[in-house]
Design an enzyme around this catalytic site. Structure first.
Site, PDB file in Angstrom:
ATOM      1  N   GLU A  41      -8.925  -4.789  -9.686  1.00 30.48           N
ATOM      2  CA  GLU A  41      -9.597  -4.148  -8.555  1.00 30.48           C
ATOM      3  C   GLU A  41     -10.055  -2.763  -8.984  1.00 30.48           C
ATOM      4  O   GLU A  41      -9.828  -2.336 -10.115  1.00 30.48           O
ATOM      5  CB  GLU A  41      -8.656  -4.064  -7.353  1.00 30.48           C
ATOM      6  CG  GLU A  41      -7.356  -3.320  -7.644  1.00 30.48           C
ATOM      7  CD  GLU A  41      -6.324  -3.476  -6.535  1.00 30.48           C
ATOM      8  OE1 GLU A  41      -6.679  -3.872  -5.426  1.00 30.48           O
ATOM      9  OE2 GLU A  41      -5.153  -3.178  -6.807  1.00 30.48           O
TER      10      GLU A  41
ATOM     11  N   LYS B 169       0.843  -1.205   0.000  1.00 29.56           N
ATOM     12  CA  LYS B 169       0.000   0.000   0.000  1.00 29.56           C
ATOM     13  C   LYS B 169       0.878   1.254   0.000  1.00 29.56           C
ATOM     14  O   LYS B 169       1.055   1.928   1.016  1.00 29.56           O
ATOM     15  CB  LYS B 169      -0.952  -0.011   1.193  1.00 29.56           C
ATOM     16  CG  LYS B 169      -2.126   0.959   1.053  1.00 29.56           C
ATOM     17  CD  LYS B 169      -3.149   0.713   2.140  1.00 29.56           C
ATOM     18  CE  LYS B 169      -4.300   1.699   2.078  1.00 29.56           C
ATOM     19  NZ  LYS B 169      -5.141   1.526   0.875  1.00 29.56           N
TER      20      LYS B 169
END
Length: 287
Positions: A183, A151
């Protein structure tokens, strides 16, 4: 009233918060982040976010400037100082300020990691009216780097994707690679077909969503059928319903993909029920 922010060990008015122009998070996007939701003044899924932060730091060989317990204390202090009832706590850890720009990593023994936190107040966060009408998404090619499981703050292309969606009169974009959905720009993606929930399996291709993990656990506990595999954008357009999950949107129904309405064009029963379950169960374990 000015917010209080946290910068490298100090709680400061936001107007006084500063970082060096030589911080690698600013120069190199050499940083990771987490966003934790707050409902009723309590942190949602904090343990999951803390664990993923530790993993992201480890994958980048970056040192954490605080312990897990210190991190929790800082989060709680930020919620208290800013009077957050419903909202978000943003956390960013960088490789720090080596005093000059260089592609080589600085020695962590000499250059400590940087850390910044701030809050965003969002009254009624769990009652987002978008959940009643659902989202419209477009599909765009996934041209991000290969380690999407970390992330990082490298969010330029996801930001561009959101703007592409906005220009198309939609709410978000789903990334596709080799015909399959990876995603959303800031969320994990799911479809529902014949009562089966389908979502891409964990790998380096997608972010290991904290909300994703909780929602799939709750789905299994509710005896819903879950299949973790890639699905194509054509499968998605033919699905009965779809939804996304993220720390700030929780479970958000998707009602249209590339102009194709799903089912009745309204939020489906699976997404609606999972949102209810997630919010109920997460409030019980909030800290």
């Amino acid at each position: 009233m000015s917010r209080t922010v946290y910068v490298n060990g100090a709680y400061l008015p936001e107007e006084e918060a500063k970082i060096s122009v030589f911080d690698r998070g600013f120069l190199m996007a050499d940083a990771v982040y987490e966003v934790t939701s707050v409902l009723g003044g309590k942190l949602i899924d904090f343990d999951g976010h803390a664990a993923r932060l530790a993993r992201s730091l480890s994958e980048l060989d970056m040192q954490s400037p605080v312990t897990r317990d210190e991190l929790l204390a800082i989060h709680r202090e930020m919620v208290a100082r800013n009077g957050i009832e419903d909202g978000l706590v943003y956390l960013q850890v960088t490789r720090g300020n080596p005093g000059d720009r260089d592609f080589a990593f600085p020695d962590p023994a000499k250059v400590p990691s940087g850390i910044v936190l701030f809050t965003q107040s969002k009254p009624g966060l769990a009652d987002n009216p978008a959940a009643k009408v659902g989202m419209k998404v477009i599909s765009i090619p996934d041209i991000r780097w290969g380690r999407r499981d970390i992330k990082t703050v490298q969010l330029l292309y996801p930001s561009m994707g959101k703007m592409m969606a906005k220009k198309a009169g939609c709410d978000d974009a789903w990334f596709t690679e080799d015909g399959a959905v990876t995603e959303g720009t800031s969320n994990n993606a799911y479809i529902v077909k014949g009562g089966t929930i389908i979502t891409r399996q964990l790998s380096e291709d997608i972010l290991h969503g904290i909300t994703r993990a909780a929602v799939l656990r709750f789905a299994n506990e509710a005896q819903m059928i879950v299949e973790e595999r890639p699905f194509t954008i054509d499968e998605a357009k033919a699905a009965d319903e779809a939804f996304v999950t993220s720390a700030s949107a929780f479970v958000m129904p998707v009602v249209e993909i590339d102009g194709v309405k799903l089912g009745s064009g309204k939020p489906g029963p699976v997404a609606t029920r999972l949102r209810e379950i997630y919010l109920d169960e997460s409030r019980k374990t909030a800290v």
